[in-house]
Design a protein around this motif. Structure first.
Motif, PDB file in Angstrom:
ATOM      1  N   ASN A  96      16.708 -13.245   6.410  1.00  0.00           N
ATOM      2  CA  ASN A  96      15.656 -13.367   5.389  1.00  0.00           C
ATOM      3  C   ASN A  96      15.240 -12.039   4.783  1.00  0.00           C
ATOM      4  N   GLN A  97      15.986 -10.948   5.089  1.00  0.00           N
ATOM      5  CA  GLN A  97      15.783  -9.707   4.350  1.00  0.00           C
ATOM      6  C   GLN A  97      16.369  -9.872   2.943  1.00  0.00           C
ATOM      7  N   LYS A  98      15.905  -9.050   2.012  1.00  0.00           N
ATOM      8  CA  LYS A  98      16.345  -9.161   0.628  1.00  0.00           C
ATOM      9  C   LYS A  98      17.056  -7.902   0.164  1.00  0.00           C
ATOM     10  N   TRP A  99      18.178  -8.108  -0.502  1.00  0.00           N
ATOM     11  CA  TRP A  99      18.854  -7.036  -1.240  1.00  0.00           C
ATOM     12  C   TRP A  99      18.471  -7.200  -2.709  1.00  0.00           C
ATOM     13  N   GLU A 141       0.849  -1.192   0.000  1.00  0.00           N
ATOM     14  CA  GLU A 141       0.000   0.000   0.000  1.00  0.00           C
ATOM     15  C   GLU A 141       0.880   1.235   0.000  1.00  0.00           C
ATOM     16  N   GLU A 142       0.703   2.074  -0.979  1.00  0.00           N
ATOM     17  CA  GLU A 142       1.482   3.300  -1.128  1.00  0.00           C
ATOM     18  C   GLU A 142       0.522   4.462  -1.274  1.00  0.00           C
ATOM     19  N   ASN A 143       0.526   5.371  -0.297  1.00  0.00           N
ATOM     20  CA  ASN A 143      -0.370   6.533  -0.313  1.00  0.00           C
ATOM     21  C   ASN A 143      -1.832   6.113  -0.420  1.00  0.00           C
ATOM     22  N   GLY A 144      -2.142   5.035   0.285  1.00  0.00           N
ATOM     23  CA  GLY A 144      -3.521   4.576   0.304  1.00  0.00           C
ATOM     24  C   GLY A 144      -3.925   3.756  -0.898  1.00  0.00           C
ATOM     25  N   LEU A 145      -3.016   3.525  -1.822  1.00  0.00           N
ATOM     26  CA  LEU A 145      -3.319   2.758  -3.022  1.00  0.00           C
ATOM     27  C   LEU A 145      -2.489   1.484  -3.052  1.00  0.00           C
ATOM     28  N   ALA A 146      -3.092   0.410  -3.528  1.00  0.00           N
ATOM     29  CA  ALA A 146      -2.385  -0.863  -3.665  1.00  0.00           C
ATOM     30  C   ALA A 146      -1.505  -0.810  -4.908  1.00  0.00           C
ATOM     31  N   GLU A 147      -0.220  -1.096  -4.719  1.00  0.00           N
ATOM     32  CA  GLU A 147       0.717  -1.074  -5.840  1.00  0.00           C
ATOM     33  C   GLU A 147       1.565  -2.336  -5.836  1.00  0.00           C
ATOM     34  N   GLU A 148       1.964  -2.752  -7.030  1.00  0.00           N
ATOM     35  CA  GLU A 148       2.822  -3.908  -7.160  1.00  0.00           C
ATOM     36  C   GLU A 148       4.275  -3.491  -6.945  1.00  0.00           C
ATOM     37  N   LEU A 149       4.967  -4.170  -6.039  1.00  0.00           N
ATOM     38  CA  LEU A 149       6.353  -3.853  -5.728  1.00  0.00           C
ATOM     39  C   LEU A 149       7.236  -4.065  -6.954  1.00  0.00           C
ATOM     40  N   PHE A 150       8.006  -3.041  -7.312  1.00  0.00           N
ATOM     41  CA  PHE A 150       8.959  -3.070  -8.437  1.00  0.00           C
ATOM     42  C   PHE A 150       8.270  -3.288  -9.790  1.00  0.00           C
ATOM     43  N   GLY A 192      19.390   0.756 -13.126  1.00  0.00           N
ATOM     44  CA  GLY A 192      19.203   2.197 -13.126  1.00  0.00           C
ATOM     45  C   GLY A 192      18.573   2.745 -11.868  1.00  0.00           C
ATOM     46  N   GLY A 193      18.228   1.886 -10.916  1.00  0.00           N
ATOM     47  CA  GLY A 193      17.522   2.335  -9.717  1.00  0.00           C
ATOM     48  C   GLY A 193      18.245   2.075  -8.421  1.00  0.00           C
ATOM     49  N   GLY A 194      19.492   1.611  -8.496  1.00  0.00           N
ATOM     50  CA  GLY A 194      20.241   1.356  -7.285  1.00  0.00           C
ATOM     51  C   GLY A 194      19.863   0.045  -6.628  1.00  0.00           C
ATOM     52  N   VAL A 195      20.008  -0.007  -5.290  1.00  0.00           N
ATOM     53  CA  VAL A 195      19.781  -1.234  -4.532  1.00  0.00           C
ATOM     54  C   VAL A 195      18.776  -0.966  -3.418  1.00  0.00           C
ATOM     55  N   PHE A 196      17.809  -1.863  -3.284  1.00  0.00           N
ATOM     56  CA  PHE A 196      16.809  -1.796  -2.220  1.00  0.00           C
ATOM     57  C   PHE A 196      17.084  -2.910  -1.213  1.00  0.00           C
ATOM     58  N   TYR A 197      16.957  -2.577   0.051  1.00  0.00           N
ATOM     59  CA  TYR A 197      17.026  -3.568   1.124  1.00  0.00           C
ATOM     60  C   TYR A 197      15.652  -3.611   1.757  1.00  0.00           C
ATOM     61  N   ILE A 198      14.972  -4.733   1.616  1.00  0.00           N
ATOM     62  CA  ILE A 198      13.577  -4.806   2.022  1.00  0.00           C
ATOM     63  C   ILE A 198      13.377  -5.888   3.087  1.00  0.00           C
ATOM     64  N   THR A 199      12.258  -5.794   3.789  1.00  0.00           N
ATOM     65  CA  THR A 199      11.910  -6.738   4.839  1.00  0.00           C
ATOM     66  C   THR A 199      11.652  -8.124   4.245  1.00  0.00           C
ATOM     67  N   PRO A 200      11.601  -9.173   5.087  1.00  0.00           N
ATOM     68  CA  PRO A 200      11.454 -10.530   4.560  1.00  0.00           C
ATOM     69  C   PRO A 200      10.273 -10.737   3.625  1.00  0.00           C
ATOM     70  N   ASN A 201       9.146 -10.094   3.893  1.00  0.00           N
ATOM     71  CA  ASN A 201       7.988 -10.273   3.006  1.00  0.00           C
ATOM     72  C   ASN A 201       7.832  -9.146   1.993  1.00  0.00           C
ATOM     73  N   GLY A 202       8.771  -8.192   1.988  1.00  0.00           N
ATOM     74  CA  GLY A 202       8.765  -7.144   0.978  1.00  0.00           C
ATOM     75  C   GLY A 202       7.809  -6.007   1.231  1.00  0.00           C
ATOM     76  N   ASP A 203       7.241  -5.929   2.449  1.00  0.00           N
ATOM     77  CA  ASP A 203       6.243  -4.894   2.693  1.00  0.00           C
ATOM     78  C   ASP A 203       6.844  -3.545   3.065  1.00  0.00           C
ATOM     79  N   ARG A 204       8.168  -3.514   3.300  1.00  0.00           N
ATOM     80  CA  ARG A 204       8.779  -2.242   3.693  1.00  0.00           C
ATOM     81  C   ARG A 204      10.206  -2.170   3.181  1.00  0.00           C
ATOM     82  N   THR A 205      10.589  -0.991   2.713  1.00  0.00           N
ATOM     83  CA  THR A 205      11.971  -0.760   2.304  1.00  0.00           C
ATOM     84  C   THR A 205      12.764  -0.252   3.500  1.00  0.00           C
ATOM     85  N   ILE A 206      13.823  -0.983   3.846  1.00  0.00           N
ATOM     86  CA  ILE A 206      14.662  -0.586   4.969  1.00  0.00           C
ATOM     87  C   ILE A 206      15.663   0.469   4.513  1.00  0.00           C
ATOM     88  N   TYR A 207      16.364   0.202   3.414  1.00  0.00           N
ATOM     89  CA  TYR A 207      17.281   1.164   2.803  1.00  0.00           C
ATOM     90  C   TYR A 207      17.050   1.178   1.299  1.00  0.00           C
TER      91      TYR A 207
END
Length: 758
Positions: free
Chosen positions: A599-602, A576-585, A607-622
């Protein structure tokens, strides 16, 4: 068992230091472009950084994007010892101004309207408080103390721009070396008007410098003098790389030799470097030479440079027992096979043995063999044995393609995949499974008949026979493929150029030598994969398959069962992004996915750099990018994690950087618990406090000194961040806070103190 973490009495961990010290570089400092002196030290500028050599002590310090600079791909440099100010010019057209008070980036390079040419900074020359910046459009005067541009002369006639190769300021006159002559102009009101510039000498000139005299060079000739009368040094040079003028010498760097002349043109010294060079400098009567591949030499050919890989070009990494192996090729094509870069066609792999970087003599000695090494892996049972793939498409002999075996970085054998087949298979990637079986993914390069070849497969290595199998496993019409991944008896091979999804899952049931019980599935768009091919794959700690595609990300659960299903379906991650459901990446090209022990994912995005996300992908840590981190560019081709140290290695075509991650060897119990920064001084640090070394699942209670509960949480994945707010969302007051931690079943405990100063 109970673990106690004492208060760390380090008061100076600031936000800038926390970010800087968490990054380090593994850049190559071999290609020395410019050498300058500064009192008791020599300064050398290389492609991706600067190093300082102190002859009196032998100490070497380095400065790069990991600890102060803002860019990579240095193209020009100069330094003023009197003001202790240096200016770094980059291929991007930006500048870094290095001062005793800090390093400042300047990006407002003056460009003419309609100019679409190169922004590369060709040359920088500092004279007092002014610097002359040469580029593809002409040149500019830069005020060093104010860090701003003044007059700019666009060397253009009829919309056609003339590049300035080098320029200097002497007695308020600027001399500019161009391919159309040596131009000059006094710094006055008509300076920006190109038509008012006079031609000082006719010819094509690549270098100019000035001090006691003015010296300028064509490809093979140097002229020097003052006023309007010039003499020619009586030597025809081979390919002049640099000319440096001091108050009593003219130093000419030819293709592989250095000549030192007096300002009267009489030769004083000649030094044969024995290899290609860029520049040279006389420091305290000692000659130092900047080479293209060996760092900086003195006349005894002692080498001075920070330790690092042979070259910055990197593609894939392998880590094992504190050792690193780096492949230097390129998967998409063979751009290294270009006539304009003949020396880059032969680069091999680089190896860090735990104490120093090595470049195998095999690659130095076999200068005629063309390499495009996509992968290099050590044998886990014997790391002295290494295998690499040569993917080169256009070598003089097809036999040069294949897998090469190295022992102690010396060549042992090459394995050919021709085998009398209708196809010649080109090796792509290698992997060892949990049983130490070696697999090689291959794709055909030229079919027996004309037309495109879309056949790919993989081979199993027979250690007893010291050979790959006579035939590949079942062939698949999925086009070009990537490095394989194995886990739990399944080999996964992404197909990045397949227009119908493209992930091969082959279950060999942990019996690699027998195919009787094998099963496979090729996931396609009918399995809910986006089109445009699969570029990466990883299997997380829950055995979920994370699939990186050219247009997004998909998850597949229970792969062994999915292989047996007729039409298994992959799932996107919806957030959920700004109240709207969006597909990650969504619509992003995923280059690499790596799972840490928590179990976090890099995830690397092209062209977009590197994301470090929680185990289920619901939050971007870095989210690390070129602009907010030490990443050399925003397309990371490989990521590797050292689980023992938590370090995360990022490979790019512009070099390797390392990030000290927060997760290392996560288990059900606590590891070495660390709180940082600590103490937390608000005036110096406004970020979150991090706790690493936690159990896989940790119950956390934070209290004040009186025992009142301030914050509680459950941390998953081995680390936790606290924003210093209490349970009402208000920042806590100054004081000492206690962190009480237990693992999931309460069998292990840890405590810590955090000092807060507001």
């Amino acid at each position: 068992m109970k673990k106690i973490l004492l208060l760390i009495s380090i008061f100076i961990i600031l936000i800038s230091q926390a970010q800087t010290t968490k990054w380090s570089d593994l850049f190559s400092y071999n290609n020395v472009l410019v050498i300058r002196e500064d009192g008791d030290r020599i300064i050398a500028a290389t492609e991706n950084g600067i190093f300082y050599y102190y002859p009196g002590t032998g100490e070497i310090k380095k400065l790069s994007k990991a600890n102060g600079l803002h860019e990579v791909k240095i193209s020009a440099f100069d330094y003023n010892a009197e003001t202790q100010t240096g200016i770094v010019g980059y291929q991007s057209g930006s500048l870094d101004v290095i001062t005793p008070n800090g390093i400042f980036m300047v990006v407002d390079i003056p460009l003419a309207t309609g100019y679409n040419g190169s922004k590369n900074i060709n040359h920088i020359s500092i004279n007092g408080d002014r610097a002359i910046i040469s580029s593809g459009y002409g040149l500019s005067i830069f005020n060093v103390s104010r860090r701003e541009f003044g007059d700019t002369a666009f060397f253009a006639v009829g919309g056609v721009y003339q590049a300035v190769n080098a320029a200097v300021l002497k007695d308020n006159v600027v001399y500019a070396a161009t391919d159309a002559g040596l131009k000059y102009h006094e710094v006055n009101s008509t300076f920006p008007v190109y038509s008012s510039w006079a031609n000082f000498q006719s010819g094509a000139f690549k270098k100019v410098d000035a001090n006691a005299v003015i010296a300028f060079a064509s490809n093979n000739q140097v002229k020097y003098g003052t006023g309007t009368t010039f003499s020619t040094i009586p030597r025809t040079f081979t390919n002049i790389q640099d000319v440096k003028v001091t108050n009593n010498q003219i130093i000419v760097s030819d293709e592989s030799q250095v000549y030192v002349y007096g300002t009267n043109g009489i030769q004083q010294k000649n030094f044969n470097a024995g290899e290609l060079i860029n520049t040279a400098l006389v420091y305290n009567n000692a000659l130092f030479t900047g080479t293209k591949v060996s760092g900086m030499y003195n006349e005894q050919k002692s080498i001075f440079k920070p330790d690092g890989p042979y070259n910055n070009r990197s593609y894939k990494l392998s880590l094992l027992n504190n050792q690193i192996w780096v492949s230097s090729g390129n998967r998409d094509a063979d751009p290294i096979a270009t006539p304009s870069k003949p020396n880059e066609q032969k680069i091999g792999y680089y190896h860090y043995d735990g104490t120093k970087w090595n470049y195998p003599q095999f690659f130095v000695s076999n200068s005629t063999i063309l390499f495009n090494i996509l992968d290099v892996v050590p044998d886990p049972s014997d790391p002295t044995t290494v295998y690499f793939t040569n993917f080169f498409a256009n070598g003089p002999a097809p036999a040069e393609k294949g897998v090469y075996k190295m022992q102690n970085n010396e060549f042992v054998k090459r394995y050919n995949f021709n085998n009398g087949s209708a196809y010649y298979y080109r090796p792509v990637g290698l992997t060892f499974d949990e049983q130490n079986n070696l697999f090689c993914s291959v794709q055909c390069t030229i079919p027996a008949l004309s037309g495109n070849c879309s056949v790919s497969s993989f081979y199993l290595f027979n250690k007893a026979a010291d050979a790959f199998g006579a035939d590949p496993f079942t062939t698949f019409n999925i086009g070009g493929i990537q490095k394989p991944l194995t886990k739990n008896g399944i080999i996964y091979i992404p197909a990045p150029f397949f227009s119908d999804g493209g992930l091969l899952m082959y279950d060999y049931n942990n019996t690699a030598a027998s195919t009787s019980d094998d099963k496979f599935k090729v996931l396609k768009t009918t399995n809910n994969l986006p089109i445009n091919g699969t570029s990466s794959v990883s299997v997380d700690n829950n055995d979920d398959v994370w699939i990186g595609n050219g247009e997004g990300l998909r998850i597949l659960s229970n792969p062994k069962s999915a292989i047996l299903e007729e039409n298994p379906q992959t799932d996107p991650i919806v957030i959920e992004e700004n109240g709207l459901a969006e597909e990650l990446f969504r619509d992003a090209k995923i280059l690499q996915i790596v799972v840490d022990s928590g179990n976090q994912k890099w995830i690397s995005v092209d062209g977009g750099g590197v994301f470090y996300i929680t185990p289920n992908g619901d939050r971007t840590i870095y989210h690390f990018t070129k602009s907010n981190s030490s990443l050399p560019n925003n397309s990371v081709t490989d990521i590797k994690i050292d689980e023992k140290t938590g370090k995360v290695y990022f490979a790019t075509t512009d070099g390797i950087v390392v990030y000290q991650g927060d997760v290392s060897e996560v288990t059900s119990n606590f590891g070495n618990v660390l709180v940082y920064p600590n103490p937390v001084v608000y005036a110096q640090y406004k970020g979150n406090v991090r706790i690493r070394g936690l159990a896989q699942k940790t119950n956390i209670r934070i209290t004040d000194a009186a025992g009142n509960l301030v914050h509680s949480a459950v941390a998953n994945g081995g680390y936790f961040e606290w924003n210093l707010n209490n349970q009402r969302g208000v920042r806590v007051a100054s004081g000492i806070y206690y962190v009480l931690m237990t693992n999931e079943d309460g069998t292990d405990k840890a405590t810590a103190k955090i000092a807060v100063v507001n």
